[in-house]
Scaffold this active site. Sequence first.
Site, PDB file in Angstrom:
ATOM      1  N   GLY A   8      -4.662 -16.667  -9.354  1.00 11.35           N
ATOM      2  CA  GLY A   8      -4.591 -16.240  -8.190  1.00 11.35           C
ATOM      3  C   GLY A   8      -5.739 -15.121  -7.937  1.00 11.35           C
ATOM      4  N   ASN A  97       6.866 -10.869  -6.008  1.00  9.55           N
ATOM      5  CA  ASN A  97       7.589 -10.238  -5.190  1.00  9.55           C
ATOM      6  C   ASN A  97       9.053 -10.756  -5.155  1.00  9.55           C
ATOM      7  OD1 ASN A  97       6.506  -7.952  -4.001  1.00  9.55           O
ATOM      8  ND2 ASN A  97       5.663  -8.950  -2.383  1.00  9.55           N
ATOM      9  N   LYS A 175      13.857  -3.392  -5.844  1.00 11.29           N
ATOM     10  CA  LYS A 175      12.596  -3.508  -5.167  1.00 11.29           C
ATOM     11  C   LYS A 175      12.983  -4.682  -4.052  1.00 11.29           C
ATOM     12  CE  LYS A 175       8.082  -3.841  -4.232  1.00 11.29           C
ATOM     13  NZ  LYS A 175       7.267  -4.976  -4.415  1.00 11.29           N
ATOM     14  N   SER A 244       4.040  -6.707   3.281  1.00 13.06           N
ATOM     15  CA  SER A 244       3.233  -8.053   2.960  1.00 13.06           C
ATOM     16  C   SER A 244       3.975  -9.173   3.704  1.00 13.06           C
ATOM     17  CB  SER A 244       3.669  -8.339   1.726  1.00 13.06           C
ATOM     18  OG  SER A 244       5.098  -8.182   1.257  1.00 13.06           O
ATOM     19  N   GLU A 256       7.621 -14.914   1.787  1.00  7.10           N
ATOM     20  CA  GLU A 256       8.147 -14.856   0.994  1.00  7.10           C
ATOM     21  C   GLU A 256       9.760 -14.798   1.077  1.00  7.10           C
ATOM     22  OE1 GLU A 256       5.554 -13.810  -2.814  1.00  7.10           O
ATOM     23  OE2 GLU A 256       5.954 -11.814  -1.529  1.00  7.10           O
TER      24      GLU A 256
HETATM   25  O1  KPL Z   1       6.631  -3.964  -1.215  1.00  8.62           O
HETATM   26  C1  KPL Z   1       6.430  -3.884   0.229  1.00  8.62           C
HETATM   27  C2  KPL Z   1       5.812  -5.202   0.743  1.00  8.62           C
HETATM   28  O2  KPL Z   1       5.320  -5.107   1.940  1.00  8.62           O
HETATM   29  O3  KPL Z   1       6.221  -5.967   0.198  1.00  8.62           O
HETATM   30  C3  KPL Z   1       6.902  -2.526   0.908  1.00  8.62           C
HETATM   31  C4  KPL Z   1       7.591  -1.681  -0.142  1.00  8.62           C
HETATM   32  C5  KPL Z   1       7.916  -2.893   2.024  1.00  8.62           C
HETATM   33  C6  KPL Z   1       5.862  -1.706   1.194  1.00  8.62           C
HETATM   34  O4  KPL Z   1       5.026  -2.460   2.341  1.00  8.62           O
END
Ligand code: KPL
Length: 290
Positions: A8, A97, A175, A244, A256
Amino acid sequence: MNPVYIIGTGAMGCLWGQYLSSTSEIIYITRDKHRPSTRILCESSGDHFTTQLIPANVIDQGIQRVIVATKAFDALGALESIRHRLSEDADILLLQNGMGAQQRVASAFSSHAVYACSSTEGAYKTSETSWIHAGKGENQIGAMTAKASLEGLRSWLPPSLFHWQDDISLVLWRKLLVNAAINPLTVIHQCQNGQLLSIPEAAQQMSRICGELDELVNALALPLPPSLPMAQSVCEKTAKNFSSMYQDHVHGRRTEIEYITGYVLQQCKVTGVACPTNEAVYTKVVEAKS
Ligand code: KPL
């Protein structure tokens, strides 16, 4: 010294390449690009390093260390494409993520040392070979399989780059809750993270989403604090950021959502927790056109 392979070349792949380029040779595994010498530049600091880009089918040596910096939905497939090149005792560091990808990789590569990282680093790409480090964050790393250990990781990852977590799943959950409360709403309301607090409809939806998340956390007996204050605090700290998921959506890329709200819905189904607001935002994001 064994090279560190990175799958990646997105912002996170560039960030880890830059971090490790002073201690290891870095080689990027690509789908099809083959370039013997590419300079990756961090525009915000001026730091750069030179690396090779190699397609998976051209790698001809055993891989001892690999960082998977793909989107969650690509992680398992990317690793399967290099399985035949992985050394028996290879270390695999996952940067995905959400939740679900880490567990699938851990079960498919259970005899390897698999690690998962939960990161608060902010970075984005400005061109194919340049990127910006928008916010220095922290990287929490822990074991996903029995072979993974702090000692093993320390043998190639400088200790200044990460905090070891004995229970990474709790960190990933925390998270996940924040991402489930923020990311889909930024797509629905087309806004920065901070604006979610001042758009009345978004603030109400966030509060309902978090109520459902807290019920799920209780049903699973996870020792985690209420999700709404955590999400609000992240909105304040990252007020000017576009999440993101928002960025993927506006650029017409796959989001995602399945690994964030989708994972929440799956867990709610298993535990019998009702989650109508999470279901509604999931459907809206899946159906949203960029
Ligand atoms: O992890 C994030 C993302 O954008 O995926 C946050 C915590 C919302 C910060 O932008």
